[in-house]
Motif scaffolding. Structure first.
Motif, mmCIF file in Angstrom:
data_model
loop_
_atom_site.group_PDB
_atom_site.id
_atom_site.type_symbol
_atom_site.label_atom_id
_atom_site.label_comp_id
_atom_site.label_asym_id
_atom_site.label_seq_id
_atom_site.Cartn_x
_atom_site.Cartn_y
_atom_site.Cartn_z
ATOM 1 N N GLY A 156 0.811 -1.200 0.000
ATOM 2 C CA GLY A 156 0.000 0.000 0.000
ATOM 3 C C GLY A 156 0.850 1.259 0.000
ATOM 4 N N ARG A 157 0.220 2.378 -0.292
ATOM 5 C CA ARG A 157 0.927 3.656 -0.289
ATOM 6 C C ARG A 157 1.299 4.048 1.132
ATOM 7 N N LEU A 158 2.396 4.745 1.268
ATOM 8 C CA LEU A 158 2.804 5.262 2.565
ATOM 9 C C LEU A 158 1.958 6.494 2.887
ATOM 10 N N GLU A 159 1.209 6.442 3.993
ATOM 11 C CA GLU A 159 0.359 7.541 4.428
ATOM 12 C C GLU A 159 0.864 8.067 5.770
ATOM 13 N N TRP A 160 0.255 9.130 6.269
ATOM 14 C CA TRP A 160 0.714 9.686 7.540
ATOM 15 C C TRP A 160 -0.422 10.399 8.247
ATOM 16 N N PHE A 161 -0.274 10.569 9.543
ATOM 17 C CA PHE A 161 -1.146 11.413 10.340
ATOM 18 C C PHE A 161 -0.319 11.966 11.498
ATOM 19 N N THR A 162 -0.804 13.042 12.105
ATOM 20 C CA THR A 162 -0.134 13.651 13.251
ATOM 21 C C THR A 162 -1.060 13.598 14.451
ATOM 22 N N THR A 163 -0.571 13.088 15.564
ATOM 23 C CA THR A 163 -1.396 13.007 16.770
ATOM 24 C C THR A 163 -1.593 14.394 17.380
ATOM 25 N N PRO A 164 -2.749 14.650 17.973
ATOM 26 C CA PRO A 164 -3.019 15.953 18.607
ATOM 27 C C PRO A 164 -2.225 16.094 19.912
ATOM 28 N N PRO A 165 -2.265 17.284 20.502
ATOM 29 C CA PRO A 165 -1.630 17.472 21.811
ATOM 30 C C PRO A 165 -2.277 16.580 22.871
ATOM 31 N N ALA A 166 -1.493 16.185 23.862
ATOM 32 C CA ALA A 166 -2.002 15.366 24.958
ATOM 33 C C ALA A 166 -2.877 16.202 25.879
ATOM 34 N N PRO A 167 -3.753 15.553 26.671
ATOM 35 C CA PRO A 167 -4.562 16.306 27.639
ATOM 36 C C PRO A 167 -3.673 17.144 28.556
ATOM 37 N N GLY A 168 -4.011 18.419 28.677
ATOM 38 C CA GLY A 168 -3.239 19.321 29.520
ATOM 39 C C GLY A 168 -2.027 19.921 28.860
ATOM 40 N N GLU A 169 -1.718 19.494 27.636
ATOM 41 C CA GLU A 169 -0.543 20.005 26.936
ATOM 42 C C GLU A 169 -0.861 21.381 26.353
ATOM 43 N N ALA A 170 -0.147 22.394 26.816
ATOM 44 C CA ALA A 170 -0.445 23.782 26.447
ATOM 45 C C ALA A 170 0.215 24.131 25.124
ATOM 46 N N LYS A 171 -0.425 23.706 24.040
ATOM 47 C CA LYS A 171 0.054 24.018 22.699
ATOM 48 C C LYS A 171 -1.071 24.648 21.897
ATOM 49 N N PRO A 172 -0.735 25.526 20.955
ATOM 50 C CA PRO A 172 -1.788 26.061 20.081
ATOM 51 C C PRO A 172 -2.521 24.933 19.366
ATOM 52 N N LEU A 173 -3.816 25.089 19.202
ATOM 53 C CA LEU A 173 -4.638 24.025 18.638
ATOM 54 C C LEU A 173 -5.640 24.620 17.661
ATOM 55 N N THR A 174 -5.653 24.087 16.448
ATOM 56 C CA THR A 174 -6.640 24.495 15.447
ATOM 57 C C THR A 174 -7.611 23.345 15.220
ATOM 58 N N ILE A 175 -8.898 23.617 15.378
ATOM 59 C CA ILE A 175 -9.936 22.602 15.223
ATOM 60 C C ILE A 175 -10.758 22.929 13.980
ATOM 61 N N ALA A 176 -10.863 21.983 13.062
ATOM 62 C CA ALA A 176 -11.766 22.127 11.919
ATOM 63 C C ALA A 176 -13.149 21.631 12.341
ATOM 64 N N MET A 177 -14.182 22.392 12.026
ATOM 65 C CA MET A 177 -15.536 22.006 12.407
ATOM 66 C C MET A 177 -16.447 22.071 11.192
ATOM 67 N N VAL A 178 -17.336 21.098 11.093
ATOM 68 C CA VAL A 178 -18.251 21.049 9.956
ATOM 69 C C VAL A 178 -19.541 20.378 10.408
ATOM 70 N N GLY A 179 -20.610 20.684 9.749
ATOM 71 C CA GLY A 179 -21.880 20.003 9.957
ATOM 72 C C GLY A 179 -22.630 19.943 8.638
ATOM 73 N N ASP A 180 -23.525 18.982 8.505
ATOM 74 C CA ASP A 180 -24.325 18.854 7.273
ATOM 75 C C ASP A 180 -23.423 18.833 6.038
ATOM 76 N N LEU A 181 -22.434 17.972 6.048
ATOM 77 C CA LEU A 181 -21.449 17.988 4.959
ATOM 78 C C LEU A 181 -22.034 17.467 3.651
ATOM 79 N N GLY A 182 -22.671 16.302 3.683
ATOM 80 C CA GLY A 182 -23.227 15.734 2.456
ATOM 81 C C GLY A 182 -22.148 15.357 1.471
#
Length: 288
Positions: free
Chosen positions: A93-119
């Motif tokens: 298979g192809r080599l893919e990747w993902f990045t884990t989010p900050p741990a609970p309590g970890e004070a790092k900047p965080l960007t959250i994507a939010m969506v609803g009714d995507l279809g």
């Protein structure tokens, strides 16, 4: 700051419980400090061989004339926070990747994507493209109404194929909207939502709904806007920690009255929040 991130290269050949000749959906789950995150892929060909990972489970569901592809849930444990992991499905298979989010309590900047009714329209595909272009997003929160399959099971398959370019890289946490209700003819509701979106569980799901469509409604009762079912726990409602945030995910279409399972769970969950670790409390649900 980006240069200070530690990158771990891990080649994960994920286990599949059944070798098949048709398409299948693979849901990966990684666990970070006892918090589980999920992302999704639609794979059209099975890998030629398998190796073991942390754990895996397989499922197929049916709705009238429709039979789903094999749905595999793979759990990856012990991953580090804020770390980029590479993975491969099967040996070729192809080599893919993902990045884990900050741990609970970890004070790092965080960007959250939010969506609803995507279809799954051209606008939906454009939304996926825009989020893909924004590399700062750490997670997707989807406030219900995902595929707009509306009791057409095949549209769940095309939906996952549409979101795969993003969902294979970004943790994707969901809640049910009215377009996930989809009575299946046996009295059960949200069958596709339950089997495809294995969110963190407070306890195994229990569905005591007995909901049947009336042919006189010509399909309009597949996704009723005013509705209360009896599906508790499982992926119906849950919570998780995300950096400095405690995220509560609720189900607008099951019991919420005082004394209901969801109400009592929410009371207990909020009392257990450690605001020294997660001072931000967020709630996601589809409708008031």
């Amino acid at each position: 700051l980006m240069l200070l991130i530690h990158y771990s290269v891990v080649i994960l050949t994920l286990p599949l419980l059944v070798v098949i000749s048709r398409s299948f959906v693979l849901h990966l789950c990684f666990q970070l400090h006892h918090v589980s995150f999920f992302f999704f892929l639609m794979i059209r060909r099975p890998p030629r061989s398998t190796l073991s990972s942390s754990s895996a489970a397989s499922d197929v569901y049916k709705r009238q004339e429709y039979t789903s592809p094999f749905i595999h849930h793979v759990h990856l444990n012990g991953l580090s926070s804020s770390t980029k992991y590479f993975y491969r499905i099967g040996t070729d298979g192809r080599l893919e990747w993902f990045t884990t989010p900050p741990a609970p309590g970890e004070a790092k900047p965080l960007t959250i994507a939010m969506v609803g009714d995507l279809g799954q329209t051209s606008d939906s595909a454009s939304t996926i493209h825009h989020v893909l272009e924004d590399s700062s997003a750490s997670i997707m929160l989807h406030a219900g109404d995902m595929s707009y399959a509306d009791c057409d099971g095949a549209r769940w398959d095309s939906y996952f194929a549409m979101i795969e370019p993003l969902s294979k890289r970004l943790p994707w946490m969901v809640t049910a909207g009215n377009h996930e209700i989809e009575p299946d003819g046996t009295g059960e509701i949200m069958a596709a939502f339950k089997r495809r979106c294995a969110m963190p569980e407070v306890a195994p799901g229990v569905d005591q709904s007995q909901v049947f469509q009336d042919p006189k409604n010509t399909g309009y009762d597949c996704t009723p806007s005013a509705f209360t079912g009896d599906f508790d726990f499982g992926n119906s409602f849950y919570s998780f920690e995300l950096g400095l945030a405690h995220v509560v995910v609720l189900n607008s279409y099951v019991q919420t009255k005082v004394g209901s399972a969801q109400y009592k769970w929410l009371e207990h969950d909020l009392k257990e929040v450690d605001t020294t670790q997660t001072p931000w409390i967020m709630a996601m649900f589809h409708s008031p």
